[in-house]
Motif scaffolding. Structure first.
Motif, PDB file in Angstrom:
ATOM      1  N   SER A   1       0.843  -1.195   0.000  1.00 36.62           N
ATOM      2  CA  SER A   1       0.000   0.000   0.000  1.00 36.62           C
ATOM      3  C   SER A   1       0.872   1.236   0.000  1.00 36.62           C
ATOM      4  CB  SER A   1      -0.911   0.016   1.232  1.00 36.62           C
ATOM      5  OG  SER A   1      -0.144   0.076   2.416  1.00 36.62           O
ATOM      6  N   ALA A   2       0.258   2.369  -0.354  1.00 34.10           N
ATOM      7  CA  ALA A   2       0.879   3.691  -0.262  1.00 34.10           C
ATOM      8  C   ALA A   2       2.165   3.803  -1.076  1.00 34.10           C
ATOM      9  CB  ALA A   2       1.151   4.053   1.205  1.00 34.10           C
ATOM     10  N   ASN A   3       2.237   3.082  -2.183  1.00 31.20           N
ATOM     11  CA  ASN A   3       3.393   3.237  -3.059  1.00 31.20           C
ATOM     12  C   ASN A   3       3.014   2.751  -4.451  1.00 31.20           C
ATOM     13  OD1 ASN A   3       4.649   0.241  -3.388  1.00 31.20           O
ATOM     14  ND2 ASN A   3       3.861   0.492  -1.315  1.00 31.20           N
ATOM     15  N   GLY A   4       3.812   3.136  -5.444  1.00 32.86           N
ATOM     16  CA  GLY A   4       3.559   2.688  -6.801  1.00 32.86           C
ATOM     17  C   GLY A   4       3.558   3.826  -7.799  1.00 32.86           C
ATOM     18  N   TYR A   5       2.992   3.601  -8.962  1.00 28.96           N
ATOM     19  CA  TYR A   5       3.059   4.543 -10.072  1.00 28.96           C
ATOM     20  C   TYR A   5       1.712   5.212 -10.306  1.00 28.96           C
ATOM     21  CZ  TYR A   5       7.494   2.192 -11.311  1.00 28.96           C
ATOM     22  OH  TYR A   5       8.758   1.675 -11.319  1.00 28.96           O
ATOM     23  N   SER A   6       0.990   4.773 -11.321  1.00 29.55           N
ATOM     24  CA  SER A   6      -0.292   5.384 -11.700  1.00 29.55           C
ATOM     25  C   SER A   6      -0.083   6.867 -11.981  1.00 29.55           C
ATOM     26  CB  SER A   6      -1.329   5.168 -10.584  1.00 29.55           C
ATOM     27  OG  SER A   6      -2.621   5.520 -11.009  1.00 29.55           O
ATOM     28  N   GLN A   7       0.777   7.164 -12.954  1.00 28.40           N
ATOM     29  CA  GLN A   7       1.251   8.523 -13.194  1.00 28.40           C
ATOM     30  C   GLN A   7       0.798   9.083 -14.539  1.00 28.40           C
ATOM     31  OE1 GLN A   7       5.273   7.238 -12.809  1.00 28.40           O
ATOM     32  NE2 GLN A   7       5.436   7.745 -10.638  1.00 28.40           N
ATOM     33  N   ILE A   8       0.688  10.396 -14.611  1.00 29.09           N
ATOM     34  CA  ILE A   8       0.290  11.176 -15.797  1.00 29.09           C
ATOM     35  C   ILE A   8      -1.132  10.770 -16.226  1.00 29.09           C
ATOM     36  CG2 ILE A   8       0.936  12.002 -18.071  1.00 29.09           C
ATOM     37  CD1 ILE A   8       3.057  12.585 -15.979  1.00 29.09           C
TER      38      ILE A   8
END
Length: 809
Positions: A151-158
């Motif tokens: 949890s509370a980490n990772g990408y999912s960017q732009i």
């Protein structure tokens, strides 16, 4: 897979760090350890379609770290697969989106960097980008992980999000959607939103393409959210260039708690984008901040700051259609434009067709015949196993990496740079051995990429990512068995001297860190000193996983010894082989299980082998599972447990009492251990049972996190009737194949080039037992097969029956 418990313990270390040394004002949103955040936006670009895709590099802007090369390298021939089948219809990207699978259903290429995919409106701290049971979409992001845990980490960017009608004042443009109007296939995704907006996505390796069809006579908008992330927004910049281009970057920390814990720049990721629309931009506006602190600036064409976004207005009355090509780069906006150029030249339909063809070629490396539903499960698993590691080589043969703590740009030469192997604690067991068999041409670059990170940052990676520093969230040195396994299988397109240097350092040194005396497995990068001194990791060093650490370091020592043996380091080989027996230091004969020890050598009590609590000295499992984790010396383990009969009885209890977890990696190899104790029929029955019970073609068809494709790769290997119990030893255990036939096209130049055919006779429900095996008409009685024999191809025939037989005994 980083669990919630792992994240919680990293948080404890982070809080301890803050209490000791303080930190910057959280409101500043600056990475801990950085004096400032450099938010300079790159200069305006020439956005014409005739961009030079291989520009001369500015030597001053490229780090001086030349790739290690192999002197006698010869480019392999092209792979030609005869009798191509249309296999993409068997892939259902929605499998694993419900429950804990955490897979993404969007568009990407095999091992592609860009993965343009829908983001559902999930709770704060979620690591998964898409959840099947969510009812709203927040938008469509371009960089995503496959099947992560924690949890509370990772990408999912732009994030891009189209909207039809009058924009709400709070810019909350989340929209309800229905699975009835959603479609996903390899290289393509589409959905109709509640407003009637139709969104279609496809991708190249370095660009995402969006085709949006708006309802007639409605205002059309696109919102670009640079603050959206599964990690933390640190900053960003955006600008509108001319009347159809938007460019900028989002600056993120992909694991904020880890950065706090290590007290140095770690996990920083600056993602650049360059978006070209096929219609003029009519009006614009920006926002900065979240919730009550959000500031909007209508008419603005530039912006900078944390949680930054931009909205764009378009006139689409003529056709309702709006296309945008979004180039993504970790280098610069100029590079993002280069990365987008091929997609702009081809257009949406051509890119979609090319993506589908690439996936079809990849899936055809294994052609299976059998039940249609099983083929859907199999090809979806094969599809998911080809997401990671991802090829981050950008147009012009450049890449960015940051294991030194600083993002630097490098020339790739003939190489491809692979990362996002999050985490190798998961993938060394299944994904890498599977890819070594069916995608051997990538092995050299995958290993070279690990060695590049070692050369840049000084350590082999644990979990590669596209951010700065090292992700350290799992235990062990499992880059070592990945390297050793490739080398043992003759896949040697990397510098063995550099590899040995890196392996020996990881095996004999460690990095100082705040957790080294109490949570020593969370932040380290090598081998803990107490393991080297005592022959085991005492509970005081890490009460959450000390036994698991010893067992996994002992296995890594064995893998390092295999590499040492093949590269002429005989003295070190003997030392490492002796250390590989350290698993014995945790076996308590009075209990019959692996048990934690204290620094004084006494057993830690009380002890319950079924204790699965956070502080049980086992990593994401219990002693029942980890007492079987001696993959490199199963005969030695059988001896500790009292011989073959007692070992089989222990395995029966393990499974019958419900200790096996098909979703968790420490259990992956256990069904094949019967083979070592003279009971191969139990392996055959158990593997078939778990293939049937734990996997399906429904959205909840994965038993848990897919973990960068590791769980899916387990299914593929098990369905073929093969399993590598100890990667590093080029051997597979045999079990009952699932299909009537499976043909593996073996890559010439790495193998004999003759297809590997695995065929079954009498394959029917209930016929799970092997009566005989032959290869090209010659009887096979061994329970294992070497990689050399498999890669030579030929026809393997398994005759099945409904009763156990004497085969293999």
């Amino acid at each position: 897979m980083p669990s919630f418990a792992h994240i919680a313990h990293i948080a404890l270390i982070a809080l301890f760090a803050l209490g000791l040394v303080g930190c910057d004002d959280p409101a500043s949103n600056r990475p801990i350890g950085d004096a400032q955040v450099d938010l300079d936006l790159s200069p305006e670009l020439d956005t014409s379609d005739d961009l030079d895709l291989s520009p001369e590099l500015d030597a001053d802007s490229v780090a001086d770290l030349a790739p290690d090369e192999v002197d006698d390298w010869v480019a392999p021939p092209d792979l030609v697969i005869p009798n191509l089948r249309q296999l993409t219809p068997y892939v259902d990207p929605m499998i694993g989106t419900l429950g804990q699978g955490n897979v993404i259903p969007g568009a990407l290429l095999p091992h592609g960097m860009v993965r343009v995919s829908p983001d559902t409106s999930s709770e704060t701290g979620s690591i998964d980008s898409y959840k099947y049971d969510d009812t709203q979409l927040e938008g469509f992001t371009h960089l995503n992980l496959e099947g992560p845990g924690g949890s509370a980490n990772g990408y999912s960017q732009i994030l891009f999000m189209p909207y039809s009608g009058v924009l709400p004042a709070d810019l909350d443009v989340r929209q309800t959607f229905s699975h009835d109007t959603e479609h996903a296939e390899p290289g393509y995704y589409s959905v109709e939103l509640e407003s009637g907006v139709q969104v279609e996505l496809t991708a190249t390796s370095t660009a995402g393409l969006h085709r949006t069809t708006f309802p007639p006579s409605e205002a059309a908008h696109v919102l670009i959210d640079l603050g959206h992330s599964n990690g933390k927004s640190v900053g960003g910049e955006v600008e509108v260039v001319g009347d159809d281009v938007v460019q900028g970057f989002g600056y993120y920390n992909v694991h904020p708690l880890l950065e706090l814990a290590v007290m140095e720049p770690t996990g920083d990721s600056k993602v650049y984008f360059h978006a070209t629309f096929d219609r003029p931009i009519v009006d614009t506006g920006t926002w900065q901040g979240e919730g009550a602190t959000r500031v909007t600036t209508p008419g603005a064409r530039t912006g900078r700051g944390v949680d930054l976004g931009l909205w764009l207005d378009f006139d689409v009355a003529a056709t309702g259609e709006l296309n945008v090509v979004v180039g993504i780069s970790l280098i610069s906006v100029e590079q993002a434009a280069l990365n987008a150029a091929p997609a702009r030249q081809l257009g949406f339909d051509a890119v979609r067709a090319a993506a589908s063809e690439q996936w079809n070629q990849a899936l055809n490396r294994i052609q299976v015949d059998g039940e249609e539903d099983l083929k859907t499960i199999f090809y979806t698993a094969l599809y998911h196993s080809m997401f990671q590691p991802a090829d981050y080589t950008e147009q012009g043969a450049r890449f960015q990496s940051g294991s030194s703590g600083k993002a630097e740009v490098f020339e790739a030469g003939r190489r491809h740079f692979y990362t996002d192997d999050w985490c190798m604690w998961d993938t060394f067991r299944t994904s890498h051995p599977l890819q070594a068999l069916i995608e051997p041409e990538r092995r050299g670059d995958v290993i070279w990429s690990m060695l590049h990170l070692y050369k840049q940052g000084g350590w082999l990676p644990k979990c590669t990512w596209h951010a700065t520093g090292y992700s350290r969230v799992m235990i062990g040195n499992h880059a070592i068995p990945i390297i050793a396994d490739a080398y043992a299988k003759g896949l040697r397109d990397f510098d063995p001297n550099r590899a040995w240097e890196a392996i020996w350092k990881a095996s004999t040194e460690d990095i100082a860190n705040l957790g080294s005396t109490s949570l020593c497995g969370y932040l380290n990068l090598g081998t803990p000193p107490e393991y080297l001194a005592l022959g085991y990791v005492p509970s005081e060093c890490d009460p959450t996983q000390s036994v698991s650490m010893t067992l996994e370091y002992a296995y890594d020592d064995w893998a390092a010894a295999q590499f040492a043996d093949q590269t002429g380091h005989t003295g070190e080989r003997d030392q490492l082989l002796a250390r590989s027996q350290n698993y014995r230091n945790h076996f308590n004969p009075a209990e019959g299980f692996m048990q934690a020890k204290l620094r004084d050598g006494s057993w830690k009590v009380p002890f319950d082998p079924a204790d699965n609590s956070d502080s049980n000295d086992f990593c994401e499992a219990d002693s029942w599972s980890y007492s079987f984790f001696v993959p490199h010396d199963v005969p030695g383990l059988i001896g500790l447990l009292g011989g073959d009969t007692a070992f089989v009885e222990r395995l029966e209890r393990f499974f019958d009492e419900g200790h096996f977890d098909a979703s968790n990696e420490p259990s992956f190899h256990i069904p094949w251990l019967y083979n070592f104790a003279g009971a191969p029929e139990r392996t055959q029955a158990r593997v078939r049972q778990f293939l049937s019970d734990d996997f399906s073609s429904s959205p909840d068809g994965l038993p848990g996190n897919d973990d960068a494709g590791a769980t899916s790769a387990w299914y593929v290997l098990a369905a073929l009737g093969l399993y590598p119990v100890a990667p590093g030893e080029p051997v597979y255990q045999l079990s009952t194949p699932l299909f009537d036939s499976a043909t593996v096209t073996l890559y010439p130049g790495f193998t004999a080039g003759t297809p590997l055919v695995i065929r079954t006779e009498n394959n029917a429900p209930g016929n799970v037992y092997i009566r005989s095996v032959s290869r090209d008409g010659v009887a096979v009685t061994d329970l294992e097969v070497s990689h050399e024999a498999l890669s030579a191809g030929g026809e393997w025939v398994f005759v099945l029956g409904d009763q156990p037989s004497s085969w293999g005994k």
